[in-house]
Design a protein around this motif. Structure first.
Motif, PDB file in Angstrom:
ATOM      1  N   GLU A  25      50.752  23.245  51.422  1.00  0.00           N
ATOM      2  CA  GLU A  25      52.123  22.741  51.402  1.00  0.00           C
ATOM      3  C   GLU A  25      52.340  21.852  50.186  1.00  0.00           C
ATOM      4  OE1 GLU A  25      54.598  23.412  53.322  1.00  0.00           O
ATOM      5  OE2 GLU A  25      53.693  24.373  55.071  1.00  0.00           O
ATOM      6  N   VAL A  26      53.500  21.988  49.546  1.00  0.00           N
ATOM      7  CA  VAL A  26      53.860  21.104  48.436  1.00  0.00           C
ATOM      8  C   VAL A  26      55.186  20.443  48.769  1.00  0.00           C
ATOM      9  CG1 VAL A  26      52.647  22.483  46.708  1.00  0.00           C
ATOM     10  CG2 VAL A  26      55.042  22.964  47.207  1.00  0.00           C
ATOM     11  N   SER A  27      55.412  19.289  48.201  1.00  0.00           N
ATOM     12  CA  SER A  27      56.636  18.538  48.492  1.00  0.00           C
ATOM     13  C   SER A  27      57.632  18.561  47.348  1.00  0.00           C
ATOM     14  CB  SER A  27      56.298  17.087  48.848  1.00  0.00           C
ATOM     15  OG  SER A  27      55.585  16.482  47.769  1.00  0.00           O
ATOM     16  N   SER A  28      57.211  19.089  46.201  1.00  0.00           N
ATOM     17  CA  SER A  28      58.122  19.174  45.059  1.00  0.00           C
ATOM     18  C   SER A  28      57.735  20.353  44.183  1.00  0.00           C
ATOM     19  CB  SER A  28      58.098  17.875  44.252  1.00  0.00           C
ATOM     20  OG  SER A  28      56.804  17.661  43.696  1.00  0.00           O
ATOM     21  N   LEU A  29      58.665  20.826  43.399  1.00  0.00           N
ATOM     22  CA  LEU A  29      58.460  21.964  42.514  1.00  0.00           C
ATOM     23  C   LEU A  29      58.411  21.441  41.083  1.00  0.00           C
ATOM     24  CD1 LEU A  29      61.054  24.307  44.244  1.00  0.00           C
ATOM     25  CD2 LEU A  29      58.582  24.253  44.602  1.00  0.00           C
ATOM     26  N   GLU A  30      57.242  21.554  40.456  1.00  0.00           N
ATOM     27  CA  GLU A  30      57.023  20.911  39.163  1.00  0.00           C
ATOM     28  C   GLU A  30      57.346  21.806  37.974  1.00  0.00           C
ATOM     29  OE1 GLU A  30      56.419  17.797  39.139  1.00  0.00           O
ATOM     30  OE2 GLU A  30      56.051  17.624  41.300  1.00  0.00           O
ATOM     31  N   THR A  31      57.114  23.112  38.098  1.00  0.00           N
ATOM     32  CA  THR A  31      57.292  24.017  36.963  1.00  0.00           C
ATOM     33  C   THR A  31      58.284  25.124  37.323  1.00  0.00           C
ATOM     34  OG1 THR A  31      55.542  25.557  37.615  1.00  0.00           O
ATOM     35  CG2 THR A  31      54.889  23.605  36.333  1.00  0.00           C
ATOM     36  N   GLU A  32      58.683  25.856  36.297  1.00  0.00           N
ATOM     37  CA  GLU A  32      59.582  26.999  36.536  1.00  0.00           C
ATOM     38  C   GLU A  32      58.921  28.024  37.438  1.00  0.00           C
ATOM     39  OE1 GLU A  32      62.428  30.018  33.990  1.00  0.00           O
ATOM     40  OE2 GLU A  32      60.516  29.400  33.116  1.00  0.00           O
ATOM     41  N   LEU A  33      57.632  28.272  37.239  1.00  0.00           N
ATOM     42  CA  LEU A  33      56.910  29.223  38.083  1.00  0.00           C
ATOM     43  C   LEU A  33      56.873  28.754  39.525  1.00  0.00           C
ATOM     44  CD1 LEU A  33      55.314  31.812  38.348  1.00  0.00           C
ATOM     45  CD2 LEU A  33      53.238  30.545  37.685  1.00  0.00           C
ATOM     46  N   ASP A  34      56.718  27.430  39.725  1.00  0.00           N
ATOM     47  CA  ASP A  34      56.778  26.890  41.085  1.00  0.00           C
ATOM     48  C   ASP A  34      58.113  27.257  41.738  1.00  0.00           C
ATOM     49  OD1 ASP A  34      54.309  25.757  40.735  1.00  0.00           O
ATOM     50  OD2 ASP A  34      55.055  23.710  40.439  1.00  0.00           O
ATOM     51  N   SER A  35      59.190  27.031  40.989  1.00  0.00           N
ATOM     52  CA  SER A  35      60.524  27.283  41.522  1.00  0.00           C
ATOM     53  C   SER A  35      60.738  28.763  41.818  1.00  0.00           C
ATOM     54  CB  SER A  35      61.602  26.796  40.538  1.00  0.00           C
ATOM     55  OG  SER A  35      61.533  25.401  40.364  1.00  0.00           O
ATOM     56  N   VAL A  36      60.297  29.617  40.881  1.00  0.00           N
ATOM     57  CA  VAL A  36      60.445  31.057  41.080  1.00  0.00           C
ATOM     58  C   VAL A  36      59.639  31.513  42.298  1.00  0.00           C
ATOM     59  CG1 VAL A  36      59.938  33.335  40.106  1.00  0.00           C
ATOM     60  CG2 VAL A  36      60.976  31.565  38.684  1.00  0.00           C
ATOM     61  N   SER A  37      58.413  31.041  42.397  1.00  0.00           N
ATOM     62  CA  SER A  37      57.564  31.430  43.529  1.00  0.00           C
ATOM     63  C   SER A  37      58.202  31.022  44.856  1.00  0.00           C
ATOM     64  CB  SER A  37      56.181  30.781  43.404  1.00  0.00           C
ATOM     65  OG  SER A  37      55.524  31.207  42.229  1.00  0.00           O
ATOM     66  N   TYR A  38      58.705  29.809  44.898  1.00  0.00           N
ATOM     67  CA  TYR A  38      59.318  29.310  46.125  1.00  0.00           C
ATOM     68  C   TYR A  38      60.617  30.080  46.434  1.00  0.00           C
ATOM     69  CZ  TYR A  38      60.831  25.939  49.661  1.00  0.00           C
ATOM     70  OH  TYR A  38      61.201  25.335  50.824  1.00  0.00           O
ATOM     71  N   ALA A  39      61.395  30.363  45.372  1.00  0.00           N
ATOM     72  CA  ALA A  39      62.643  31.101  45.557  1.00  0.00           C
ATOM     73  C   ALA A  39      62.388  32.503  46.088  1.00  0.00           C
ATOM     74  CB  ALA A  39      63.415  31.176  44.234  1.00  0.00           C
ATOM     75  N   VAL A  40      61.330  33.151  45.592  1.00  0.00           N
ATOM     76  CA  VAL A  40      60.959  34.481  46.094  1.00  0.00           C
ATOM     77  C   VAL A  40      60.618  34.393  47.582  1.00  0.00           C
ATOM     78  CG1 VAL A  40      59.216  36.301  45.992  1.00  0.00           C
ATOM     79  CG2 VAL A  40      60.221  35.421  43.881  1.00  0.00           C
ATOM     80  N   GLY A  41      59.870  33.355  47.951  1.00  0.00           N
ATOM     81  CA  GLY A  41      59.530  33.174  49.366  1.00  0.00           C
ATOM     82  C   GLY A  41      60.751  33.011  50.242  1.00  0.00           C
ATOM     83  N   LEU A  42      61.712  32.182  49.776  1.00  0.00           N
ATOM     84  CA  LEU A  42      62.939  31.993  50.549  1.00  0.00           C
ATOM     85  C   LEU A  42      63.736  33.286  50.654  1.00  0.00           C
ATOM     86  CD1 LEU A  42      64.235  28.531  49.236  1.00  0.00           C
ATOM     87  CD2 LEU A  42      63.139  29.023  51.437  1.00  0.00           C
ATOM     88  N   SER A  43      63.797  34.022  49.527  1.00  0.00           N
ATOM     89  CA  SER A  43      64.531  35.286  49.524  1.00  0.00           C
ATOM     90  C   SER A  43      63.935  36.280  50.511  1.00  0.00           C
ATOM     91  CB  SER A  43      64.519  35.884  48.118  1.00  0.00           C
ATOM     92  OG  SER A  43      65.128  37.160  48.111  1.00  0.00           O
ATOM     93  N   MET A  44      62.609  36.390  50.495  1.00  0.00           N
ATOM     94  CA  MET A  44      61.943  37.319  51.394  1.00  0.00           C
ATOM     95  C   MET A  44      62.064  36.885  52.847  1.00  0.00           C
ATOM     96  SD  MET A  44      61.111  39.710  49.528  1.00  0.00           S
ATOM     97  CE  MET A  44      60.558  40.570  50.984  1.00  0.00           C
ATOM     98  N   SER A  45      62.043  35.578  53.092  1.00  0.00           N
ATOM     99  CA  SER A  45      62.183  35.117  54.471  1.00  0.00           C
ATOM    100  C   SER A  45      63.561  35.471  55.009  1.00  0.00           C
ATOM    101  CB  SER A  45      61.952  33.611  54.561  1.00  0.00           C
ATOM    102  OG  SER A  45      62.981  32.895  53.895  1.00  0.00           O
TER     103      SER A  45
END
Length: 242
Positions: A25-45
């Protein structure tokens, strides 16, 4: 199917998992890749909730980890598509049956009298002189026998003249009135036509009384064919097309 293709993309969200099979678990998104990875997860969910709400989250996560590590696979890679396709095909069929049952229930409430009228008509009509009945329930009268070729099967193409009416005698379609014969494959028309025309030889003219379930059933076609309508056709088989 869309969901089958999309499920494969879930693997991109693997950055959420560590190799030690523990959720990271992470509490913040530090890099663009972090944001993209998290956004993909939200999209798929969101897609999973819409299309596959019954997903087992633990097994989903395990499948992602095992797939990336290529270890401890419970399903072989060659079988993945088969498993997914089989499940979602069954799910889609169940949804279609549910929708059809709902549509039929609604139509029955509004047009149930059509069904009753057709059943009563056919019950009386079958006892009239000259009327023959097929195993499926189609009734017909031979107006003129033909001497030519018979359609070879449901994939045959034919050229016909026809005149279609409701039980009340209202014409809903007629190539005779248009003055132009129709050509079509017997697998492109209602079941009553597919079966009935195969009984005929070129040159024959039959009058068919087609039960609603072998016509359009719960569907409404234009103004003159209401749901559950028994249909009457005079059909002349002009030619079996090559």
């Amino acid at each position: 199917m869309k969901i089958v293709k999309n499920l494969a993309a879930v693997a991109i969200t693997v950055s959420m998992f560590s190799c030690g099979n523990q959720v990271k678990e992470v509490s913040s998104l530090e890099t663009e890749l972090d944001s993209v990875s998290y956004a993909v997860g939200l999209s798929m969910s969101g897609q999973l909730k819409s299309n596959f709400s019954e997903v087992d989250k633990d097994l989903l996560a395990q499948g992602i980890r095992n797939g990336l590590d290529s270890t401890n696979l419970l399903i072989e890679n060659k079988d993945i598509q088969k498993v997914l396709s089989s499940y979602f095909q069954k799910k889609q069929e169940a949804q279609m049956k549910e929708m059809q049952a709902k549509a039929e229930k609604e139509a029955m409430a509004k047009f149930g009298e059509n069904k009753k009228a057709g059943e009563e008509f056919l019950a009386e009509n079958k006892n009239k002189e000259g009327v023959k009945t097929t195993e499926s329930g189609i009734q017909y009268i031979v107006l003129k026998e033909g001497k030519g070729e018979k359609p070879a099967g449901p994939n045959s193409r034919v050229k016909v003249h026809y005149h279609g009416t409701n039980l009340d005698g209202k014409v809903f379609d007629s190539s005779v009135d248009r003055g132009t014969p129709a050509e079509f494959g017997l697998n492109q028309v209602i079941k009553g036509w597919t079966e009935g025309v195969q009984l005929m030889k070129e040159g024959a003219k039959y009058k068919f009384f087609i039960p609603q379930e072998l016509a359009y059933g719960v569907q409404q076609r234009g103004e003159n064919i209401k749901p559950f309508s028994t249909l009457i056709f005079e059909i002349e088989l002009l030619e079996v097309l090559k």
